[in-house]
Design a protein around this motif. Structure first.
Motif, PDB file in Angstrom:
ATOM      1  N   TRP B  15     -13.892   1.780  85.895  1.00 15.28           N
ATOM      2  CA  TRP B  15     -13.410   2.144  84.800  1.00 15.28           C
ATOM      3  C   TRP B  15     -11.598   1.136  83.787  1.00 15.28           C
ATOM      4  CZ3 TRP B  15     -13.054   5.125  79.871  1.00 15.28           C
ATOM      5  CH2 TRP B  15     -11.674   5.601  79.197  1.00 15.28           C
ATOM      6  N   PRO B  16     -11.950  -0.139  83.155  1.00 14.63           N
ATOM      7  CA  PRO B  16     -11.071  -1.078  83.139  1.00 14.63           C
ATOM      8  C   PRO B  16      -9.858  -0.899  82.431  1.00 14.63           C
ATOM      9  CG  PRO B  16     -13.312  -1.228  81.055  1.00 14.63           C
ATOM     10  CD  PRO B  16     -12.659   0.570  81.985  1.00 14.63           C
ATOM     11  N   PHE B  17      -8.802  -0.071  82.412  1.00 14.15           N
ATOM     12  CA  PHE B  17      -7.911  -0.304  81.840  1.00 14.15           C
ATOM     13  C   PHE B  17      -7.175   0.161  82.470  1.00 14.15           C
ATOM     14  CE2 PHE B  17     -11.389   1.452  78.667  1.00 14.15           C
ATOM     15  CZ  PHE B  17     -11.589  -0.423  77.216  1.00 14.15           C
ATOM     16  N   CYS B  18      -5.748  -1.002  82.271  1.00 11.46           N
ATOM     17  CA  CYS B  18      -4.451  -0.086  82.922  1.00 11.46           C
ATOM     18  C   CYS B  18      -3.727  -0.134  81.773  1.00 11.46           C
ATOM     19  CB  CYS B  18      -4.156  -1.373  84.046  1.00 11.46           C
ATOM     20  SG  CYS B  18      -5.112  -1.129  85.366  1.00 11.46           S
ATOM     21  N   GLN B  19      -1.642   0.849  82.033  1.00 10.47           N
ATOM     22  CA  GLN B  19      -1.077   0.505  81.604  1.00 10.47           C
ATOM     23  C   GLN B  19      -1.012  -0.711  81.378  1.00 10.47           C
ATOM     24  OE1 GLN B  19      -0.124   4.659  83.108  1.00 10.47           O
ATOM     25  NE2 GLN B  19       1.338   5.003  80.800  1.00 10.47           N
ATOM     26  N   ALA B  20      -1.222  -1.180  82.202  1.00  9.06           N
ATOM     27  CA  ALA B  20       0.001  -2.378  82.637  1.00  9.06           C
ATOM     28  C   ALA B  20      -0.750  -3.220  83.819  1.00  9.06           C
ATOM     29  CB  ALA B  20       1.272  -2.065  82.933  1.00  9.06           C
ATOM     30  N   LYS B  21      -0.294  -4.609  83.780  1.00 14.86           N
ATOM     31  CA  LYS B  21      -1.279  -5.545  84.565  1.00 14.86           C
ATOM     32  C   LYS B  21      -0.517  -6.131  85.177  1.00 14.86           C
ATOM     33  CE  LYS B  21      -4.475  -8.380  85.599  1.00 14.86           C
ATOM     34  NZ  LYS B  21      -6.382  -7.583  85.671  1.00 14.86           N
ATOM     35  N   ASP B  26      -6.856  -9.122  90.713  1.00 13.25           N
ATOM     36  CA  ASP B  26      -8.142  -9.485  90.199  1.00 13.25           C
ATOM     37  C   ASP B  26      -8.699  -8.808  89.635  1.00 13.25           C
ATOM     38  OD1 ASP B  26      -8.745  -9.530  92.860  1.00 13.25           O
ATOM     39  OD2 ASP B  26      -9.504 -11.456  92.866  1.00 13.25           O
ATOM     40  N   PHE B  27      -8.554  -8.220  89.622  1.00 13.86           N
ATOM     41  CA  PHE B  27     -10.030  -6.367  89.783  1.00 13.86           C
ATOM     42  C   PHE B  27     -10.038  -6.273  87.423  1.00 13.86           C
ATOM     43  CE2 PHE B  27     -10.074  -3.722  93.109  1.00 13.86           C
ATOM     44  CZ  PHE B  27     -10.187  -4.602  93.776  1.00 13.86           C
ATOM     45  N   ASN B  28     -11.030  -6.669  87.432  1.00 15.93           N
ATOM     46  CA  ASN B  28     -11.171  -5.790  85.963  1.00 15.93           C
ATOM     47  C   ASN B  28     -11.142  -4.879  85.445  1.00 15.93           C
ATOM     48  OD1 ASN B  28     -13.065  -7.092  83.456  1.00 15.93           O
ATOM     49  ND2 ASN B  28     -14.116  -5.914  84.390  1.00 15.93           N
ATOM     50  N   SER B  29      -9.054  -5.369  84.435  1.00 18.96           N
ATOM     51  CA  SER B  29      -8.863  -4.357  84.679  1.00 18.96           C
ATOM     52  C   SER B  29      -7.900  -5.043  82.934  1.00 18.96           C
ATOM     53  CB  SER B  29      -7.871  -4.212  85.243  1.00 18.96           C
ATOM     54  OG  SER B  29      -6.409  -4.791  85.619  1.00 18.96           O
ATOM     55  N   HIS B  30      -7.604  -4.327  82.520  1.00 20.05           N
ATOM     56  CA  HIS B  30      -7.722  -4.906  80.480  1.00 20.05           C
ATOM     57  C   HIS B  30      -6.193  -3.551  80.049  1.00 20.05           C
ATOM     58  CE1 HIS B  30     -11.001  -7.304  80.229  1.00 20.05           C
ATOM     59  NE2 HIS B  30     -11.151  -6.893  80.884  1.00 20.05           N
ATOM     60  N   PHE B  64     -17.645   7.081  93.536  1.00 17.49           N
ATOM     61  CA  PHE B  64     -16.258   6.608  93.510  1.00 17.49           C
ATOM     62  C   PHE B  64     -15.447   6.476  91.942  1.00 17.49           C
ATOM     63  CE2 PHE B  64     -12.448   4.131  94.241  1.00 17.49           C
ATOM     64  CZ  PHE B  64     -12.147   4.309  95.284  1.00 17.49           C
ATOM     65  N   PHE B  65     -14.583   6.704  91.000  1.00 21.82           N
ATOM     66  CA  PHE B  65     -14.674   6.312  89.943  1.00 21.82           C
ATOM     67  C   PHE B  65     -13.193   4.960  89.922  1.00 21.82           C
ATOM     68  CE2 PHE B  65     -15.714  10.358  89.132  1.00 21.82           C
ATOM     69  CZ  PHE B  65     -16.638   9.801  87.789  1.00 21.82           C
ATOM     70  N   GLY B  66     -13.610   3.746  90.086  1.00 18.88           N
ATOM     71  CA  GLY B  66     -11.822   2.887  90.445  1.00 18.88           C
ATOM     72  C   GLY B  66     -11.863   1.997  89.060  1.00 18.88           C
ATOM     73  N   GLY B  67     -11.036   1.382  89.546  1.00 15.98           N
ATOM     74  CA  GLY B  67     -10.658   0.346  87.818  1.00 15.98           C
ATOM     75  C   GLY B  67     -10.073  -0.769  88.471  1.00 15.98           C
ATOM     76  N   GLY B  68      -9.022  -1.003  87.619  1.00 19.65           N
ATOM     77  CA  GLY B  68      -8.202  -0.725  86.552  1.00 19.65           C
ATOM     78  C   GLY B  68      -7.491   1.154  86.883  1.00 19.65           C
ATOM     79  N   THR B  69      -7.313   1.529  86.369  1.00 24.48           N
ATOM     80  CA  THR B  69      -6.696   2.853  86.366  1.00 24.48           C
ATOM     81  C   THR B  69      -7.813   4.259  85.784  1.00 24.48           C
ATOM     82  OG1 THR B  69      -4.743   2.422  86.633  1.00 24.48           O
ATOM     83  CG2 THR B  69      -4.661   3.825  86.405  1.00 24.48           C
ATOM     84  N   PRO B  70      -8.360   4.765  87.000  1.00 28.77           N
ATOM     85  CA  PRO B  70      -8.874   6.080  86.160  1.00 28.77           C
ATOM     86  C   PRO B  70      -7.957   7.029  86.065  1.00 28.77           C
ATOM     87  CG  PRO B  70     -10.173   4.544  87.990  1.00 28.77           C
ATOM     88  CD  PRO B  70      -8.890   4.223  88.154  1.00 28.77           C
ATOM     89  N   ALA B 284     -28.806  -7.636  93.266  1.00 26.39           N
ATOM     90  CA  ALA B 284     -27.966  -7.646  93.055  1.00 26.39           C
ATOM     91  C   ALA B 284     -27.398  -7.840  91.387  1.00 26.39           C
ATOM     92  CB  ALA B 284     -26.884  -8.716  93.490  1.00 26.39           C
ATOM     93  N   THR B 285     -26.646  -6.157  90.740  1.00 23.82           N
ATOM     94  CA  THR B 285     -27.023  -5.971  89.761  1.00 23.82           C
ATOM     95  C   THR B 285     -25.107  -6.574  89.118  1.00 23.82           C
ATOM     96  OG1 THR B 285     -25.888  -4.085  89.340  1.00 23.82           O
ATOM     97  CG2 THR B 285     -28.296  -4.730  89.325  1.00 23.82           C
ATOM     98  N   GLU B 286     -25.144  -6.617  87.812  1.00 22.64           N
ATOM     99  CA  GLU B 286     -23.411  -7.238  87.455  1.00 22.64           C
ATOM    100  C   GLU B 286     -23.550  -6.658  86.649  1.00 22.64           C
ATOM    101  OE1 GLU B 286     -21.960 -10.945  89.257  1.00 22.64           O
ATOM    102  OE2 GLU B 286     -20.232 -10.262  87.399  1.00 22.64           O
ATOM    103  N   SER B 287     -22.426  -6.449  85.899  1.00 19.01           N
ATOM    104  CA  SER B 287     -22.604  -5.452  83.968  1.00 19.01           C
ATOM    105  C   SER B 287     -21.306  -6.377  83.561  1.00 19.01           C
ATOM    106  CB  SER B 287     -21.731  -4.519  84.225  1.00 19.01           C
ATOM    107  OG  SER B 287     -22.546  -3.743  84.590  1.00 19.01           O
ATOM    108  N   ILE B 288     -21.500  -6.606  82.307  1.00 12.11           N
ATOM    109  CA  ILE B 288     -20.499  -7.555  81.570  1.00 12.11           C
ATOM    110  C   ILE B 288     -18.636  -7.298  81.882  1.00 12.11           C
ATOM    111  CG2 ILE B 288     -19.853  -8.251  78.740  1.00 12.11           C
ATOM    112  CD1 ILE B 288     -22.727  -7.661  78.192  1.00 12.11           C
ATOM    113  N   ARG B 289     -18.647  -8.405  81.735  1.00 14.20           N
ATOM    114  CA  ARG B 289     -16.655  -7.858  82.392  1.00 14.20           C
ATOM    115  C   ARG B 289     -16.183  -7.259  80.973  1.00 14.20           C
ATOM    116  NH1 ARG B 289     -14.820  -9.779  86.906  1.00 14.20           N
ATOM    117  NH2 ARG B 289     -12.755 -10.213  86.243  1.00 14.20           N
ATOM    118  N   ALA B 290     -15.914  -7.513  79.695  1.00 12.46           N
ATOM    119  CA  ALA B 290     -15.515  -7.810  78.809  1.00 12.46           C
ATOM    120  C   ALA B 290     -16.396  -5.952  78.172  1.00 12.46           C
ATOM    121  CB  ALA B 290     -15.309  -8.323  77.718  1.00 12.46           C
ATOM    122  N   PRO B 291     -15.054  -5.113  78.385  1.00 15.24           N
ATOM    123  CA  PRO B 291     -14.924  -3.793  77.826  1.00 15.24           C
ATOM    124  C   PRO B 291     -15.571  -3.819  76.387  1.00 15.24           C
ATOM    125  CG  PRO B 291     -12.498  -3.747  78.518  1.00 15.24           C
ATOM    126  CD  PRO B 291     -13.664  -5.449  78.181  1.00 15.24           C
ATOM    127  N   GLY B 292     -15.444  -4.250  75.473  1.00 17.84           N
ATOM    128  CA  GLY B 292     -15.617  -4.107  74.491  1.00 17.84           C
ATOM    129  C   GLY B 292     -17.697  -5.000  74.388  1.00 17.84           C
TER     130      GLY B 292
END
Lengths: 599, 384
Positions: B15-21, B26-30, B64-70, B284-292
């Motif tokens: 889950w890539p979102f946080c209220q504040a960074k 350096d995790f993928n959070s927005h 495991f639900f990780g983030g970001g802030t799940p 090895a798989t990796e997903s696109i980082r930008a949420p949109g």
């Protein structure tokens, strides 16, 4: 063929950055020798490194056709000589091939050490000298002051010096006129047997060795058989020509002229600079005085970073040596660095140029060991051994005494930095021979051991004087001193590539500085590492590099695996680049950095 | 036996979102205000379906639900993902479903909801037990709020873990020992204790590069803190089982063990990584980082931007690198099987002599001392 009275042969004498190459470019351009579209900066400097560093290494010539104000057509042969102290020998011999010099001085800077060194070579060669004040476009330009300085320091008339801006082109025409009117025409006899001076030579992959010649007497023609008098070899001349500055073949070169010949010669080593070239039959009786070959004075080891590249390095060195007879080499094995070559150079710049060319043109990463001079080791049995590598120092019980090479160094420096310069010279075991003033600049002459100068003296000098000092030197001979070999032990193992010759009185301080420096340069390992400096069996300085205690990635989860693996892979490659001593990895830069003295 | 079974099979949901960074993260959070959770549910389900065709018929050991802030996810969103996963992969009887939570009052209000949809473990990012340091770490909660949220969590869940960061600016060894003792008095069954790492591309990284991040403990102090951490936790019955993780016996994070034991895991969501054994190889798989961009790509079929087959050298190195983090170590026979060659015995002997590793049968373990310098140990084992 040109009438002798219409020929002028000259060189340009200048300190580095005083605008020698730019002035040469302008002379070439002004006379239309090169079409505007083919003009590029520093036309005569053909090697990348020459162009990049703004220095000239090999002698070059260019033939310029000039229609003077008197309506006559003249041929001007410019020989562009190296300016750096390392190549002082090439300078002096190139000077012998011409009759006059332009003395170029930056009118915003004044006379510098190299100006002096080179102008003395010109005077020794009996040149007519025309002073030229360059860079008059600069706001700091002060022609009157600099002209006065030339008269004071060098002792030649400079009131009528030509004022030039090679940048804007101002004064170029007057310079050309001065060359025609003030420099002497060469002398020579056309009907005599051929007598030509071999000025320089270099290797061209298409044409073989190209020989730069100055004709003294007689004529050189295509197809002639000629004799090189020093080794009595015969060659058929394939081609003769001149440089404009591109090669242009012509049929004949007469007395007073300069040009080149090719004769299917394979190696530069087969052509001795200063040799006399004459006809194979009925040649001249008397050879020119000739030159003694240049002797390498600085030695260091060159090792490939990747030991698998040793054969590539051998090829590269062989090829470079084809074109550079002053560079010597022999194979060397180091416990630390594996297989490499012990190489001899004319000086530090020469060393750097060769090293850069190997790294750049042959793409081989190198480890360069500490530069060393040639010591004379006098044995108890009365024999003398030349020591090129501290690692080869004979057992002390057989050694009577050592002698080291000394130089006479001339340093010009603005007054305010003089104190620092004197201290630097003293720290390097210098003996002051002279201290005079020329305007607001001091000229200090020091007798110094060459080994105190080869490594970083020039860097230190530049840094303590903020770049305002200039420096030149000449070798003066050998003198006995209390010299010892200092070894460095890392984790109790001697590192041969770091051993060095030092004066006994300096050894303790030097040893301490070295081990402190190495402590910072060697990364921490999983165990503690003693680092020691020793003379014979006696340890004179010791530091301990404490063990690595923390080096772990704090977070490493599923998303980190790829990145951390790549990071580890990179570190692993970095480790491979280091040199292993027993169980200690030493980064290659340590071999050079450890030797730099900070004060 | 398939090699991945040595580690098991898990699902990671990012889950890539946080209220504040946070300035060290350096995790993928927005940080964004408008999130359409229905759209996200749709995307997650689509990615799960895609993976169901790649790796069908497996028993799922952990989610495991990780983030970001799940803990910004609505319980319905979490429920939908868990239900879809259950449809695809039969759950192990003891499946562990962890959700990372920010220790704020808002999140605490959702804890019961998460429990009701199947989450059985909470991992809270408390980070420090000192308000001044929390502020410096850019955290938006206070110690009192964190403690309150923690109390809510322990009432809802049997298993609660929390994170602390040490070797912070100005922190002394005594400060950390005191803080750690307080943490242990709160702790239930699991603690993650991380040395502050200055990562490039973070606010701390920039500050550090400009020389503005002052008073960080020296390497030697950090090493002392690490050693003290090992000793204190051990004495409290929460020994280290991994470099930075401590648990009561049996309370280790099953999901994270899958990574360290080098099992297979499906990773979905922006920037999520996966490791999948397919067609006799390891991918090895990796997903696109930008949420949109990820949402858009998923709607067209796949959120992956990387899907590459690892070489034997790569996956054996990963196995070693991950496995040596664990106190239990690795089986050298398994390494040899994966790599096609054994670990260098001479290097192992040197490392044993230095006290960095120990060997028992075919098991190789890093010692406490060796784990503290694991990168150096790995460089030796992987050299050449």
């Amino acid at each position: 063929m040109t009438d002798l009275s219409k020929i002028r042969n000259f060189s340009i004498v200048a300190h580095i950055d005083h605008g020698k190459s730019t002035l040469a470019d302008r002379l070439i351009q002004e006379t239309g020798t090169v079409a505007g579209r083919d003009m590029k900066a520093q036309l005569l400097d053909s090697m990348d490194i020459e162009r990049e560093r703004g220095i000239t290494i090999k002698a070059n010539t260019v033939r310029i056709d000039y229609k003077a104000d008197d309506g006559e057509n003249y041929v001007l042969n410019l020989i562009d000589t190296p300016g750096h102290v390392d190549f002082a020998y090439e300078v002096s011999r190139s000077m012998r091939a011409v009759e006059g010099s332009l003395l170029v001085v930056d009118s915003s800077q004044g006379v510098e050490a190299q100006t002096l060194a080179n102008v003395y070579h010109a005077m020794e060669a009996d040149h007519e000298i025309v002073p030229v004040l360059n860079k008059i476009d600069l706001p700091a330009s002060d022609c009157d002051r600099v002209a006065e300085q030339i008269e004071d320091v060098i002792g030649i008339e400079a009131t009528g010096a030509i004022q030039v801006s090679a940048k804007t082109g101002q004064g170029i025409h007057q310079t050309l006129e001065a060359i025609v009117n003030e420099l002497p025409a060469p002398t020579g006899t056309r009907d005599a047997p051929l007598k030509a001076m071999l000025v320089d030579s270099w290797y061209d992959s298409y044409l073989g060795v190209i020989v730069l010649v100055r004709i003294i007497d007689g004529e050189l023609k295509k197809g002639m058989r000629v004799k090189f008098m020093s080794n009595d070899t015969l060659h058929s001349v394939d081609r003769i020509g001149v440089f404009r500055p591109e090669m242009e073949t012509i049929d004949v070169l007469g007395p007073g002229e300069m040009g080149f010949l090719t004769a299917s010669i394979k190696q530069v080593r087969d052509t001795r600079v200063g040799d006399t070239i004459t006809n194979d039959r009925n040649g001249t009786e008397t050879a020119l005085d000739g030159f003694k070959p240049a002797q390498p004075v600085v030695f260091c080891g060159l090792f490939p970073v990747d030991s698998a590249e040793f054969e590539d390095l051998r090829d590269a060195i062989d090829k470079l040596a084809l074109n550079d007879a002053s560079f010597t080499f022999e194979m060397e094995t180091s416990a630390a660095l594996g297989f490499g070559f012990r190489c001899g150079f004319l000086g530090l710049l020469h060393l750097e140029v060769v090293r850069d060319r190997i790294e750049r043109e042959y793409n081989i990463e190198l480890i360069t060991t500490a530069p060393s001079v040639v010591y004379h080791v006098f044995m108890r049995d009365g024999t003398m051994v030349e020591l090129h590598n501290p690692a080869d120092m004979p057992d002390l019980t057989h050694v009577d005494h050592l002698e080291e090479p000394r130089i006479k160094a001339t340093i010009l420096v603005p007054d305010e930095y003089l104190g620092d310069v004197l201290k630097l010279c003293q720290d390097r075991r210098g003996l002051q021979e002279d201290l005079t003033y020329a305007g607001s600049r001091a000229m200090a002459v020091y007798d110094l051991p060459l080994n105190e100068v080869v490594f970083d003296f020039y860097d230190r000098l530049k840094s303590v004087t903020k770049g305002y000092a200039s420096f030149d030197y000449q070798m003066t001979g050998y003198r006995e001193d209390n010299l010892v070999k200092m070894s460095i032990l890392v984790n109790d193992e001697p590192v041969d590539a770091l051993s060095m010759m030092v004066h006994r009185d300096r050894a303790d301080a030097r040893g301490r500085a070295m081990v402190e420096k190495l402590k910072d340069l060697i990364p921490r390992h999983m165990f503690k590492i003693p680092i020691q400096a020793a003379i014979g069996g006696k340890v004179i300085a010791r530091e301990t590099l404490s063990a690595l205690r923390k080096d772990v990635t704090a977070k490493c989860y599923g998303g980190d695996a790829s990145r951390k693996r790549k990071l580890l892979d990179k570190q692993k490659k970095g480790k491979k680049k280091m040199r292993q001593f027993g169980k200690v990895d030493i980064p290659q830069e340590a071999f050079i950095s450890a030797l730099k003295m900070d004060s | 036996m398939d090699d991945w079974r040595n580690g098991g099979f898990g699902l990671y949901v990012h889950w890539p979102f946080c209220q504040a960074k946070c300035p060290y993260c350096d995790f993928n959070s927005h940080v964004t205000s408008k999130i359409d959770q229905k759209e996200w549910v749709k995307a997650y389900l689509s990615e799960l379906k895609r993976h169901s065709e790649l790796v069908p018929n497996r028993v799922l050991n952990a989610i495991f639900f990780g983030g970001g802030t799940p803990s910004l996810m609505l319980p319905e969103t979490v429920a939908a993902v868990i239900e879809e996963a259950r449809q695809i992969w039969p759950f192990a009887n003891d499946i562990e479903i962890t959700l990372e939570a920010n220790p704020g009052s808002v999140e605490a209000g959702r804890f019961a909801g998460y429990r009701d949809v199947g989450v059985n473990r909470i991992s809270m990012g408390i980070q420090a037990l000192n308000d001044e340091d929390l502020r410096r770490l850019g955290r938006i909660h206070t110690v009192a709020e964190a403690q309150a949220a923690f109390d809510v969590a322990r009432n809802c869940f049997d298993r609660v873990s929390f994170d602390l960061i040490y070797a912070r600016q100005g922190q002394t060894l005594a400060d950390w020992q005191d803080e750690l003792n307080r943490a242990l008095s709160m702790a239930i069954d699991h603690l993650s204790l991380y040395q502050l790492t200055i990562e490039e591309g973070t606010a701390f990284g920039d500050r550090y590069a400009r020389g503005k991040l002052r008073n960080l403990p020296t390497d030697d102090t950090a090493a002392d803190m690490y050693q003290a951490t090992q000793d204190i936790c051990e004495n409290h019955g929460m020994p280290a089982y991994e470099v930075s993780n401590h648990a009561r016996i049996g309370a280790e994070s099953r999901h994270n063990l899958i990574y360290w034991r080098y099992g297979d895991y499906v990773g979905i969501g922006p920037g999520a990584h996966g490791r999948l054994s397919l067609n006799g190889g390891r991918f090895a798989t990796e997903s696109i980082r930008a949420p949109g961009a990820w949402l858009k790509a998923v709607s067209k079929g796949s959120g992956d931007c990387v899907n590459s087959r690892l070489t034997a050298e790569e996956f054996s190195a990963e196995h070693l690198m991950m496995g040596m983090r664990l106190v239990e170590g690795i089986d050298m026979a398994r390494f040899q099987q994966l790599a096609g060659h054994p670990l260098p015995q001479d290097k192992i002997c040197d490392l044993i002599q230095l006290g960095m590793v120990s060997r028992s049968g075919s098991i190789l373990q890093a010692t406490d001392q060796g784990r503290a310098v694991l990168n150096a140990v790995l460089r030796e084992l992987l050299a050449d």
